[in-house]
Design a protein around this motif. Structure first.
Motif, PDB file in Angstrom:
ATOM      1  N   GLU A   1       0.856  -1.178   0.000  1.00  0.00           N
ATOM      2  CA  GLU A   1       0.000   0.000   0.000  1.00  0.00           C
ATOM      3  C   GLU A   1       0.893   1.228   0.000  1.00  0.00           C
ATOM      4  N   ARG A   2       0.527   2.235  -0.782  1.00  0.00           N
ATOM      5  CA  ARG A   2       1.302   3.465  -0.794  1.00  0.00           C
ATOM      6  C   ARG A   2       1.127   4.189   0.535  1.00  0.00           C
ATOM      7  N   SER A   3       2.171   4.900   0.943  1.00  0.00           N
ATOM      8  CA  SER A   3       2.102   5.641   2.195  1.00  0.00           C
ATOM      9  C   SER A   3       1.127   6.797   2.074  1.00  0.00           C
ATOM     10  N   VAL A   4       0.632   7.264   3.207  1.00  0.00           N
ATOM     11  CA  VAL A   4      -0.262   8.416   3.221  1.00  0.00           C
ATOM     12  C   VAL A   4       0.476   9.608   2.623  1.00  0.00           C
ATOM     13  N   GLY A   5      -0.169  10.301   1.684  1.00  0.00           N
ATOM     14  CA  GLY A   5       0.491  11.413   1.009  1.00  0.00           C
ATOM     15  C   GLY A   5       0.991  11.038  -0.365  1.00  0.00           C
TER      16      GLY A   5
ATOM     17  N   LYS B   1       7.758   5.129  -0.296  1.00  0.00           N
ATOM     18  CA  LYS B   1       7.339   4.438   0.924  1.00  0.00           C
ATOM     19  C   LYS B   1       6.181   3.514   0.596  1.00  0.00           C
ATOM     20  N   LYS B   2       6.415   2.213   0.700  1.00  0.00           N
ATOM     21  CA  LYS B   2       5.375   1.238   0.400  1.00  0.00           C
ATOM     22  C   LYS B   2       5.257   0.261   1.557  1.00  0.00           C
ATOM     23  N   MET B   3       4.095   0.230   2.166  1.00  0.00           N
ATOM     24  CA  MET B   3       3.838  -0.667   3.291  1.00  0.00           C
ATOM     25  C   MET B   3       3.526  -2.072   2.784  1.00  0.00           C
ATOM     26  N   VAL B   4       4.260  -3.061   3.280  1.00  0.00           N
ATOM     27  CA  VAL B   4       4.042  -4.444   2.871  1.00  0.00           C
ATOM     28  C   VAL B   4       2.843  -5.007   3.617  1.00  0.00           C
ATOM     29  N   ILE B   5       1.839  -5.485   2.875  1.00  0.00           N
ATOM     30  CA  ILE B   5       0.637  -6.042   3.503  1.00  0.00           C
ATOM     31  C   ILE B   5       0.361  -7.485   3.072  1.00  0.00           C
ATOM     32  N   GLY B   6       1.171  -8.017   2.149  1.00  0.00           N
ATOM     33  CA  GLY B   6       0.942  -9.383   1.707  1.00  0.00           C
ATOM     34  C   GLY B   6       1.918  -9.783   0.619  1.00  0.00           C
ATOM     35  N   ARG B   7       1.666 -10.926   0.040  1.00  0.00           N
ATOM     36  CA  ARG B   7       2.458 -11.393  -1.097  1.00  0.00           C
ATOM     37  C   ARG B   7       1.558 -12.239  -1.981  1.00  0.00           C
TER      38      ARG B   7
END
Length: 213
Positions: A181-185, A190-196
């Motif tokens: 998920e892209r970071s806020v803004g 900055k990419k938050m890992v939420i799965g694969r």
């Protein structure tokens, strides 16, 4: 909703009229090289739009004989619907720790994240093999020295289609993609890992589809 490309639809029409037909013959009729068609044919076979038999050629797949119902389903299916839990480590973890985790989890690659869960890199079995062969001290190295770093990693968003994930895997010749998920803004760095999502996810999805699940 992601749909087949014009060239992929053209390939399907050619196969409908001339099945069985070889990849070479399809390439001649489309007007491109066989190599240029490789990813298109792979997507069409993966979605069951086409079937192939060695030394025979390509046939219309079960999907099309069923009124393309499965294609419509696949076009709407999102990455978030089939993604797995991410396998992650901190960049300060040693190569030895990552090797142990990789084999305990039975995966081909592990994602490296910072303390906030943002993607820093990815390390594969091949990366670890390269650095450890003939180097007894490599096991104590931090994994962030041997990983592939973030700007060079192919990622996928949870709301992108499963077909798009398949295209990326085939085009970039990788076995899995970090779901981020892209970071806020909207900071793309900055990419938050939420799965694969992996080829195993894809195979399981197709088997479930075949079984009507």
């Amino acid at each position: 909703m992601i749909e087949f490309t014009n060239r992929q639809r053209n390939i399907i029409e050619i196969v409908k009229k001339k099945e069985p037909i070889t990849a070479e013959h399809i390439a001649d009729l489309v007007g491109v090289s066989k190599a240029a068609l490789r990813s298109d044919l792979a997507v069409l076979v993966m979605t069951n739009a086409l079937e192939s038999k060695p030394k025979v050629g390509y046939f219309v797949g079960k999907t099309l004989y069923n009124g393309q119902a499965n294609v419509g389903y696949l076009q709407q299916l999102k990455v978030k619907d089939i993604q797995s839990v991410p396998i992650i480590v901190d960049g300060k973890s040693t190569v030895q720790e990552v090797v142990i985790k990789l084999f305990l989890e039975n995966v081909g690659s592990i994602m490296v994240v910072d303390e906030k869960g943002y993607l820093e890199g990815i390390v594969s079995r091949k990366d670890l093999l390269k650095v450890t062969l003939g180097n007894a001290n490599a096991t104590t190295m931090p994994v962030n020295l041997v990983m592939t770093r973030h700007p060079n990693i192919v990622t996928i968003l949870p709301d992108e289609s499963v077909l798009e994930a398949a295209r990326k895997m085939i085009h970039f010749q990788v076995d899995s993609l970090p779901v981020v998920e892209r970071s806020v803004g909207g900071n793309d760095d900055k990419k938050m890992v939420i799965g694969r999502i992996t080829k195993t996810n894809m195979t399981r999805m197709l088997l479930d589809l075949e079984n009507g699940e």
